[in-house]
Scaffold this motif. Structure first.
Motif, PDB file in Angstrom:
ATOM      1  N   ALA A   1     -12.173  -0.665   2.391  1.00  0.00           N
ATOM      2  CA  ALA A   1     -12.225  -1.703   1.680  1.00  0.00           C
ATOM      3  C   ALA A   1     -11.305  -1.767   0.682  1.00  0.00           C
ATOM      4  O   ALA A   1     -10.692  -1.117   0.242  1.00  0.00           O
ATOM      5  CB  ALA A   1     -13.789  -1.956   1.022  1.00  0.00           C
ATOM      6  N   ARG A   2     -10.754  -3.105   0.180  1.00  0.00           N
ATOM      7  CA  ARG A   2      -9.881  -3.344  -0.901  1.00  0.00           C
ATOM      8  C   ARG A   2     -10.329  -2.600  -2.061  1.00  0.00           C
ATOM      9  O   ARG A   2     -11.509  -2.658  -2.589  1.00  0.00           O
ATOM     10  CB  ARG A   2      -9.422  -4.663  -1.098  1.00  0.00           C
ATOM     11  N   GLY A   3      -9.399  -1.631  -2.468  1.00  0.00           N
ATOM     12  CA  GLY A   3      -9.503  -0.917  -3.724  1.00  0.00           C
ATOM     13  C   GLY A   3     -10.376   0.410  -3.488  1.00  0.00           C
ATOM     14  O   GLY A   3     -10.342   1.219  -4.286  1.00  0.00           O
TER      15      GLY A   3
ATOM     16  N   PRO B   1      -2.905  -7.210  -4.992  1.00  0.00           N
ATOM     17  CA  PRO B   1      -1.573  -6.677  -5.461  1.00  0.00           C
ATOM     18  C   PRO B   1      -1.085  -5.653  -4.658  1.00  0.00           C
ATOM     19  O   PRO B   1      -0.079  -5.258  -4.004  1.00  0.00           O
ATOM     20  CB  PRO B   1      -1.579  -6.672  -7.021  1.00  0.00           C
ATOM     21  N   VAL B   2      -1.909  -4.618  -4.798  1.00  0.00           N
ATOM     22  CA  VAL B   2      -1.614  -3.053  -4.086  1.00  0.00           C
ATOM     23  C   VAL B   2      -3.139  -3.012  -3.699  1.00  0.00           C
ATOM     24  O   VAL B   2      -4.166  -2.781  -4.375  1.00  0.00           O
ATOM     25  CB  VAL B   2      -1.298  -2.119  -5.178  1.00  0.00           C
ATOM     26  N   ALA B   3      -3.146  -2.387  -2.282  1.00  0.00           N
ATOM     27  CA  ALA B   3      -4.236  -1.813  -1.721  1.00  0.00           C
ATOM     28  C   ALA B   3      -4.099  -0.457  -1.744  1.00  0.00           C
ATOM     29  O   ALA B   3      -3.293   0.224  -1.311  1.00  0.00           O
ATOM     30  CB  ALA B   3      -4.606  -2.364  -0.181  1.00  0.00           C
ATOM     31  N   GLY B   4      -5.198   0.263  -2.539  1.00  0.00           N
ATOM     32  CA  GLY B   4      -5.218   1.613  -2.704  1.00  0.00           C
ATOM     33  C   GLY B   4      -4.217   2.330  -3.639  1.00  0.00           C
ATOM     34  O   GLY B   4      -3.339   1.545  -4.132  1.00  0.00           O
TER      35      GLY B   4
ATOM     36  N   PHE C   1       0.774  -1.222   0.043  1.00  0.00           N
ATOM     37  CA  PHE C   1      -0.052  -0.010  -0.061  1.00  0.00           C
ATOM     38  C   PHE C   1       0.895   0.937   0.065  1.00  0.00           C
ATOM     39  O   PHE C   1       2.091   1.229   0.337  1.00  0.00           O
ATOM     40  CB  PHE C   1      -0.842  -0.137   1.275  1.00  0.00           C
ATOM     41  N   PRO C   2       0.483   2.507  -0.371  1.00  0.00           N
ATOM     42  CA  PRO C   2       1.314   3.612  -0.407  1.00  0.00           C
ATOM     43  C   PRO C   2       1.944   3.924   0.954  1.00  0.00           C
ATOM     44  O   PRO C   2       1.017   3.853   1.882  1.00  0.00           O
ATOM     45  CB  PRO C   2       0.482   4.369  -0.784  1.00  0.00           C
ATOM     46  N   GLY C   3       3.086   4.085   0.955  1.00  0.00           N
ATOM     47  CA  GLY C   3       3.759   4.469   2.243  1.00  0.00           C
ATOM     48  C   GLY C   3       4.293   3.146   3.174  1.00  0.00           C
ATOM     49  O   GLY C   3       4.246   3.397   4.201  1.00  0.00           O
TER      50      GLY C   3
END
Lengths: 955, 244
Positions: free
Chosen positions: A370-372, A486-489, A271-273
């Motif tokens: 929530a995811r995404g 794969p990536v959240a957010g 996730f970012p950060g």
């Protein structure tokens, strides 16, 4: 200070303080602390700067799995702070930040350089102009290095060694399953070694309240006879050899069976950060609390996909950490841990995850949703963000051993699909994560390994079968997990897929866009999985990203190849002790005492000279010289067919050699090329004494043995190279000196040139060969090596009044050059035949016996060689380099080369040997030699420079 | 001409290839059977402790070594005749009359004995070879090999530092003879007793091997000891020990 009250099973000893320094500042720690726990306890949150962007990195796994806490310890770079025990007085420094860890000038790369530093930017940017690469390389290494190795040898001095350990069973991994496996195998009589990377056996039990159980299990395994190695990670699997690194020792474990209980590696979330200090894996947070009594934060948010995170949340609450919220990606998590959290009033958000971590220099808050993202995100403050992306089976070593993995969609990981023979897996790596199941699977694997070696009995086999059946029946896997996205957010900030190499999710996207759309290509282009963590943290996220980018399934994307070393290891550990095998003659000590300059000659240490090569050479002509030639190869060839055997190996005839006589011989390959030379002395009807060149001794012995194995001849071969010392006494006074140390009649009538005789020399039984490699009357004396110093001393003493001097290899090379005696390998090469080397007389094509190389030499005899080996003199006094080109009379190119050249003080001119066009191999012909661009005119000589007719030699 | 020039003479001083290393370690030398032998290091208590508690090594290069070659059947017949019916099997040696008979292959073996027994062993081999009738060759290779005795409870740990040869009792019992790589050079190990081994290696590598062994021994608390320190252990070397 964030030290907690005493925790059950803590590893620290509160009565024993330990002081060390970090970046010059004194740090108070406790015995049992790691550098990481001690620094965290005093408030240090940034431990290193990242590889490319120089971003702050803090503790993440606290288990030596990630790259976030690499520091330099007492000058050694790349040490993981989270596993390195503190020692009194140790000096710890940060890495990869300048001028300081808190203010790093290279941080600019992160702030403004992002768009300019996509994956592979250095391949594209720093290739022109090429001449600047050395400069680029320095800058890049400085900017992106992983610490510096001390330049001074003294600072790098560190004693390391190998320990070879044979065993029946090697267990890799010291958790519950590993200990059970070791105990089970050892109880059945197997010789068992267990290698565990942790400081004490027990694995996860130690940080999760099972300390007593771990201790008992370890004691059980020890009592059963297993050898437990702690702080000992296995580095790889090499066809049955498993190197295990333990401190300054590299155990090379060769076991008949291997049981891998390597567990799982907790995965981060993307996730970012996600790289901010304060983002910590659930296992890391729990280890800080339970092993080191360090409070990892005051207000925590937990984001998880499985019960690991829930258990961590409970542990944090127990340690006095406020848990603000737990986001569980599973929609229906209802485990006891979840219920316990609810009972404690913790907000448990289901089907939620962390979408972003926020903060400057450290986590200060997180966005959950929530995811995404579904528009119901919530920002919460925290100083600790605990994440768990589930456990990925640590299959790397197993794959190196030949195991296969396949994607398990239910668990979202690559799990074991097949194992090679002799290799077993147990515990969490095999899908048995619950404690009882892990121990049962370990016991079954250990027993099966022992049974396969013929150990155990019917009862033990029945128990193993029953255990195996129970494992296959029971719900032994971990409770349900949710496969993270794969990536959240998608919120702009960098989202790191590979923490080691600073590779972001966007970098993977770009690499796919550029065509690197397979996981192996992407790995090479982005360097994901190639850093210190070796894919522990990044392989699975990278595969998920690649699948999302390419639209493939994870199974289709597959994994990268598992390669050793699995654990970063200092090169010094691999090198072992710095001893170089060197052969020394039995007279070597005397040479040293005489001031010899010693050089390598093949695998021997030999005197180059005794400080005055010119004077030593002249002494041989003027009086006498003594050289140690013990390094010559020496073979005894015995048997009724010994003569025939040698006739088959040499192109000249040796079966007709009379006892007591010597003949020179070259050995040719089956292609007729010269491979070695030496002398052959017939001792009696059935015995020959063969000498070879020093460097060719081993090869000639093997060559002889190889042919002897094929030919049905009654011959025995004995290598006595190291058993006999040999010296060459040469010069006009040699005969007089011999008379003082031996009763043998050395007159030319009684002891002619190429005679061999046995006699005592200074009391030592010797074989004396009258040969003359250096051109003067000479006696090569061979005698038991144990008498080396005795005979050497006696000869020097006897020759003192005659001007006898020892001489080294360099004078010998000059003296033999004066006689145009070749050195095989220097004056010849792999294409040289006796015809080209000006020795057609040595090939006896008229002998009846077939010999090695005959066919090729018959053809060579029919076609004159294109080049020939000749001598030359150089009037202008310059000594050309060996290898200098012989130029054609007109045009470009090279038609030959200089093989030997020296200035001869005896002859007062420069002499040499060279391969020249056969047409120029005549006395007086002139050839041009190019030496470092200077053209030299040389005059060809076809007979020896010194004593061309051999009158001195035979006198 | 004979091969007498291979045999050390008592009329000249015979020195071990490791004599200088022993002297550096402050060995006391004595001449025995024509050889200068490191008999002690003048620290009897430390030497005894190393032998009994850690690991000790002693230079035995002066041991006579005779290389015996013959066809497999002839070699077996010669060995049987010289050892009273002894039978060599690869991987194991037999000891009879103080001499070790160690097979490298079915057609090549080395016999190790005290210098004083060398002539007797040579004569018996000649005699047996004559009876066997086939081609046989016995060559004195005493000075071609250095020899170190390694003894003490940490002997195997010492070997583990420089050889991958498996010396666990189940593979190398007393009497086991294992040619192979020692410290990256060719050599062989003979297990003479539970905690006593003899290692053979090229004589020219003596200084190198001493350095490796000494370094590893020091790490384990061991040390060099003189030949005299071995005497109490001689009785522990069993006669007729055989891997087979």
């Amino acid at each position: 200070m964030t030290r907690l009250p005493p925790q059950r099973g803590e590893r620290i000893d509160r009565r024993r303080p330990v002081d060390f320094t970090f970046d010059g500042q004194r740090v108070e720690a406790l015995e049992g602390d790691t550098v990481g726990s001690a620094l965290y306890a005093v408030g240090q949150r940034t431990f290193s700067r990242s590889f490319k962007y120089h971003r702050r990195r803090g503790l993440l796994c606290c288990a030596g799995q990630c790259p976030n806490c690499l520091v330099q310890v007492d000058g050694a770079p790349g040490v993981r702070a989270c596993t390195e025990p503190v020692r009194e007085g140790m000096h710890v420094e940060h890495m990869n930040a300048s001028p300081s860890l808190d203010f790093d000038a290279m941080r600019a790369t992160d702030l403004v350089g992002g768009p300019f530093t996509p994956p592979g930017f250095y391949y594209k940017t720093f290739i022109r102009p090429r001449r600047l690469w050395p400069l680029y390389e320095k800058v890049l290494r400085r900017a992106a290095g992983l610490g510096r190795v001390a330049k001074s040898r003294r600072e790098r001095e560190w004693r390391t060694e190998y320990r070879r350990r044979h065993a029946d069973v090697l267990v890799v991994g010291g958790g519950a399953a590993g200990l059970a496996a070791a105990a089970a195998a050892a109880e059945l009589g197997a010789d068992v070694v267990l290698a565990d990377e942790g400081p004490a056996p027990g694995g996860r039990l130690l940080a999760e309240g099972g300390q007593d159980h771990a201790r008992e299990a370890a004691e059980h395994a020890r009592r059963a006879g297993a050898e437990l190695l702690s702080n000992a990670p296995a580095l790889g699997a090499f066809d049955g050899l498993v190197p295990v690194w333990q401190g300054d020792t590299l155990h090379q474990v060769r076991a008949k069976r291997h049981v891998y209980t390597t567990g799982v590696i907790e995965q981060p979330l993307l996730f970012p950060g996600n790289d901010l200090p304060g983002v910590m894996l659930s296992g890391g947070a729990r280890r800080l609390v339970s092993l080191y009594a360090v409070k990892p934060g005051t207000r925590a948010i937990v984001a998880t996909v499985c019960d690991r995170g829930l258990d961590a949340a409970l542990a944090l609450i127990g340690a006095g950490v406020e848990v603000a919220c737990v986001a569980d990606l599973r929609a229906d998590a209802a485990s006891p841990a979840a219920q316990a959290l609810v009972r404690r009033g913790v907000e448990l958000r289901r089907a939620a995850t962390v979408l972003e971590a926020r903060g400057r220099g450290h986590v200060q808050g997180a966005v959950l949703g929530a995811r995404g993202g579904d528009g119901h995100e919530r920002v919460m403050a925290c100083d600790l963000l605990v994440v768990s992306g589930g456990g990925a089976p640590a299959t790397s070593l197993l794959c190196q051993a030949g195991a296969r993995t396949a994607y398990d969609a239910e668990r979202g990981v690559f799990a074991l699909a097949s194992l090679p023979g002799g290799v077993y897996a147990a515990g969490e790596v095999a899908g048995h994560g619950e404690l009882h199941a892990a121990e049962l699977s370990g016991a079954v694997a250990g027993a099966e390994a022992a049974h396969s070696l013929g150990l155990g009995d019917a009862d033990s086999r029945a128990r193993a079968v029953a255990g195996s059946e129970r494992l296959s029946r029971g719900p032994v896997g971990p409770s349900g997990v949710a496969v993270p996205p794969p990536v959240a957010g998608d919120r702009g900030a960098r989202c790191f897929a590979c923490l080691c190499e600073d590779v972001t999710a966007k970098d993977i996207h770009l690499s796919v866009e550029e065509g690197y759309d397979s996981i192996e290509l992407s790995k090479r282009y982005t360097t994901t999985t190639m850093g210190p963590c070796q894919g522990r943290m990044c392989q699975l996220p990278a595969i998920r990203l690649m699948a999302a980018e390419t639209g493939q399934s994870l199974e289709q994307v597959g994994t990268t190849t598992a390669r050793p070393p699995w654990q970063a290891v200092p090169m010094g550990v691999l090198a072992g002790r710095p001893f170089e095998p060197a052969k020394r003659s039995s007279i070597h000590g005397r040479h040293r005492e005489l001031g010899a300059n010693v050089m390598w000659a093949g695998d021997w240490r030999r005197p180059y000279d005794y400080g005055d090569p010119r004077g030593e050479a002249l002494a041989v002509h003027d009086a006498a010289g003594l050289i140690d030639v013990s390094t010559l190869g020496k073979l005894i060839v015995r048997g009724p067919d010994a003569g025939e055997f040698l006739d088959r190996l040499y192109p000249n005839r040796l079966s007709n050699l009379r006892p007591g006589r010597i003949r020179y011989g070259v050995i040719t390959s089956d292609a007729g090329r010269i491979i070695d030379d030496g002398t052959i002395c017939r001792l009696d009807d059935e015995s020959f004494y063969v000498t070879t060149t020093s460097s060719g001794a081993g090869a000639v012995y093997e060559w002889f043995s190889w042919w002897l194995a094929d030919w049905p001849l009654r011959v025995h071969l004995t290598d006595v190279t190291q058993g006999l010392a040999a010296v060459n006494l040469a010069g006009p006074r040699a005969r007089e000196i011999m008379a003082k140390v031996s009763a043998v009649d050395c007159s030319s009538e009684a002891f002619a040139y190429l005679d061999g005789k046995q006699a005592d020399v200074a009391g030592a039984r010797s074989l004396i060969l009258r040969i003359g490699f250096v051109g003067e009357v000479g006696y090569e004396i061979h005698f038991p090596a144990a008498h080396g110093e005795h005979v050497w001393d006696a000869l020097l003493e006897a020759g003192a009044d005659y001007g006898l001097r020892p001489f080294g290899l360099e004078p010998q090379r000059l003296l033999r050059l004066q006689k145009m005696h070749i050195l095989v390998g220097q004056d010849t090469d792999s294409e040289s035949t006796p015809y080209g080397a000006a020795m057609p007389w040595i090939v006896k094509l008229d002998k009846d016996q077939a010999f090695i190389g005959r066919w090729a030499l018959e053809r060579a005899a029919e076609e004159p060689p294109e080049t020939a080996l000749v001598g030359f003199t150089l009037p202008d006094g310059r000594v050309p380099k060996e290898g200098a080109a012989v130029l054609p009379e007109s045009g470009d190119g090279q038609v030959g080369q200089v093989t030997s050249a020296r200035h001869s003080p005896q002859l007062g001119q420069v002499i040499g040997m060279a391969w020249v066009p056969a047409g120029l191999a005549r006395d007086g012909a002139e050839v041009t030699i190019s030496d470092d661009g200077k053209r030299l005119r040389a005059r060809v000589v076809t007979k020896p420079f010194f004593d061309p007719e051999g009158e001195v030699l035979r006198s | 001409m004979s091969l007498d020039f291979l045999v050390p003479s008592t009329a000249a001083v015979a020195r071990s290839p490791m004599e200088r290393e022993a002297l550096r370690a402050r060995a006391r030398l004595e001449t025995r059977d024509g050889w200068t032998v490191a008999v002690s290091f003048d620290e009897p208590e430390a030497e005894r402790r190393a032998c009994n508690e850690t690991v000790a090594f002693a230079d035995l290069s002066w041991l006579t070594k005779i290389e015996l070659q013959a066809g497999a059947a002839d070699l077996a017949a010669i060995v049987a005749s010289c050892t009273g019916g002894g039978r060599l099997e690869l991987g194991g040696a037999i000891r009879v009359g103080g001499a070790w008979w160690c097979p490298y292959t079915a057609e090549r073996a080395v016999v190790l004995c005290e210098p004083g027994a060398a002539a007797r062993v040579r004569d018996r081999i000649q005699e047996a070879a004559g009876v066997a009738g086939g081609l046989a060759s016995a060559v004195d290779v005493t000075t071609a090999h250095g020899a170190l005795a390694i003894l003490g409870p940490l002997s195997r740990e010492l070997f583990a530092r420089f050889t991958a040869i498996d010396l666990r009792p189940q593979l190398t019992p007393v009497g086991g003879f294992r040619p192979g790589s020692l410290a990256r050079v060719p050599g062989a190990i003979l297990r003479e007793a539970p905690d006593r081994y003899l290692m053979l290696f090229g004589a020219a590598l003596g200084r190198y091997v001493w350095t490796v062994v000494s370094d590893a021994a020091e790490r384990l608390g061991g040390r060099p000891v003189g030949a005299d320190a071995l005497e109490p252990f001689e009785e522990r070397v069993p006669e007729a020990a055989s891997h087979a």
